[in-house]
Design a protein around this motif. Structure first.
Motif, PDB file in Angstrom:
ATOM      1  N   ALA A 151      -9.820 -32.989   6.121  1.00 55.81           N
ATOM      2  CA  ALA A 151     -10.764 -31.550   5.694  1.00 55.81           C
ATOM      3  C   ALA A 151     -10.880 -30.343   5.428  1.00 55.81           C
ATOM      4  CB  ALA A 151      -8.988 -31.211   4.189  1.00 55.81           C
ATOM      5  N   TYR A 200      -8.288 -23.312   2.985  1.00 59.75           N
ATOM      6  CA  TYR A 200      -8.198 -24.226   4.014  1.00 59.75           C
ATOM      7  C   TYR A 200      -7.982 -24.998   5.402  1.00 59.75           C
ATOM      8  CZ  TYR A 200      -5.241 -29.343   3.094  1.00 59.75           C
ATOM      9  OH  TYR A 200      -5.367 -30.920   2.912  1.00 59.75           O
ATOM     10  N   ALA A 212      -6.964 -28.122   7.806  1.00 66.98           N
ATOM     11  CA  ALA A 212      -6.692 -29.676   7.945  1.00 66.98           C
ATOM     12  C   ALA A 212      -6.990 -29.949   9.551  1.00 66.98           C
ATOM     13  CB  ALA A 212      -5.448 -29.911   7.215  1.00 66.98           C
ATOM     14  N   LEU A 228      -3.776 -27.268  10.332  1.00 65.23           N
ATOM     15  CA  LEU A 228      -2.894 -26.611   9.207  1.00 65.23           C
ATOM     16  C   LEU A 228      -4.044 -25.166   8.641  1.00 65.23           C
ATOM     17  CD1 LEU A 228      -0.826 -25.190   6.965  1.00 65.23           C
ATOM     18  CD2 LEU A 228      -2.238 -27.230   5.639  1.00 65.23           C
ATOM     19  N   GLU A 251      -4.988 -22.098   6.359  1.00 68.85           N
ATOM     20  CA  GLU A 251      -4.259 -20.868   5.323  1.00 68.85           C
ATOM     21  C   GLU A 251      -5.081 -20.913   4.314  1.00 68.85           C
ATOM     22  OE1 GLU A 251      -0.983 -19.867   4.991  1.00 68.85           O
ATOM     23  OE2 GLU A 251      -0.005 -21.226   7.308  1.00 68.85           O
ATOM     24  N   TYR A 266      -5.106 -20.656   0.005  1.00 75.33           N
ATOM     25  CA  TYR A 266      -4.129 -21.462  -1.078  1.00 75.33           C
ATOM     26  C   TYR A 266      -4.879 -20.958  -2.260  1.00 75.33           C
ATOM     27  CZ  TYR A 266      -1.689 -24.589   1.843  1.00 75.33           C
ATOM     28  OH  TYR A 266      -0.986 -24.922   3.137  1.00 75.33           O
ATOM     29  N   HIS A 315      -1.583 -25.193  -5.280  1.00 75.52           N
ATOM     30  CA  HIS A 315      -1.604 -25.496  -4.304  1.00 75.52           C
ATOM     31  C   HIS A 315      -2.781 -26.360  -3.305  1.00 75.52           C
ATOM     32  CE1 HIS A 315       1.656 -23.902  -1.325  1.00 75.52           C
ATOM     33  NE2 HIS A 315       1.522 -25.415  -0.457  1.00 75.52           N
ATOM     34  N   THR A 316      -3.288 -26.149  -3.790  1.00 73.16           N
ATOM     35  CA  THR A 316      -4.744 -27.512  -2.495  1.00 73.16           C
ATOM     36  C   THR A 316      -5.026 -28.895  -3.452  1.00 73.16           C
ATOM     37  OG1 THR A 316      -6.578 -24.964  -2.234  1.00 73.16           O
ATOM     38  CG2 THR A 316      -7.481 -27.738  -1.987  1.00 73.16           C
ATOM     39  N   THR A 373      -2.132 -30.299  -4.672  1.00 75.22           N
ATOM     40  CA  THR A 373      -0.613 -30.554  -4.299  1.00 75.22           C
ATOM     41  C   THR A 373      -1.134 -30.897  -3.076  1.00 75.22           C
ATOM     42  OG1 THR A 373      -0.147 -29.214  -5.962  1.00 75.22           O
ATOM     43  CG2 THR A 373       1.791 -30.203  -3.797  1.00 75.22           C
ATOM     44  N   HIS A 374      -1.571 -30.330  -1.799  1.00 73.56           N
ATOM     45  CA  HIS A 374      -1.537 -30.412  -0.100  1.00 73.56           C
ATOM     46  C   HIS A 374      -2.697 -32.020  -0.006  1.00 73.56           C
ATOM     47  CE1 HIS A 374      -2.435 -30.733   4.032  1.00 73.56           C
ATOM     48  NE2 HIS A 374      -0.943 -29.720   3.968  1.00 73.56           N
ATOM     49  N   GLN A 432      -0.874 -34.859  -1.557  1.00 78.42           N
ATOM     50  CA  GLN A 432       0.157 -36.004  -0.502  1.00 78.42           C
ATOM     51  C   GLN A 432      -0.387 -36.737   0.851  1.00 78.42           C
ATOM     52  OE1 GLN A 432       1.431 -32.207   1.443  1.00 78.42           O
ATOM     53  NE2 GLN A 432       2.709 -31.527  -0.416  1.00 78.42           N
ATOM     54  N   HIS A 433      -1.487 -37.527   0.470  1.00 82.90           N
ATOM     55  CA  HIS A 433      -2.517 -38.241   1.807  1.00 82.90           C
ATOM     56  C   HIS A 433      -3.336 -39.534   1.110  1.00 82.90           C
ATOM     57  CE1 HIS A 433      -1.558 -35.028   4.489  1.00 82.90           C
ATOM     58  NE2 HIS A 433      -1.661 -34.292   4.149  1.00 82.90           N
TER      59      HIS A 433
END
Length: 92
Positions: free
Chosen positions: A4, A17, A19, A28, A30, A32, A36-37, A39-40, A43-44
């Motif tokens: 990222a 951002y 990915a 991806l 976007e 953000y 929100h960044t 949070t994304h 997730q990994h």
């Protein structure tokens, strides 16, 4: 592994951002908010993150970007991400 990249500016969604998957294909791209960044990223389980921000200007937008960077740095460490620091790393 998720690769990222983040470009920091100022405003409502100050983070661009990107990915990439393991084949380095963009999956991806976007703009953000900081939350929100994070949070994304959370997730990994395995993330290599590059962050770019320019502090050369003394303008209000550069000061805003500096604040976003400081907040991001603090929050990604709180989230358990480890920094990769190398004094020998090439710089652009």
């Amino acid at each position: 592994m998720l690769f990222a990249g983040i470009e920091i500016s100022s405003g409502n969604r100050p983070i661009t951002y990107a990915a990439l998957d393991q084949d380095l294909k963009v999956i991806l791209l976007e703009r953000y908010s900081l939350s929100h960044t994070l949070t994304h990223l959370e997730q990994h389980t395995n993330v290599m993150l590059a962050v770019n921000v320019s502090f050369r200007s003394r303008s209000a937008s550069a000061k805003g970007a500096h604040k976003v960077f400081a907040d991001l740095e603090k929050k990604i460490i709180q989230a358990g991400f480890k920094p990769y620091l190398s004094h020998d790393a090439p710089r652009q």
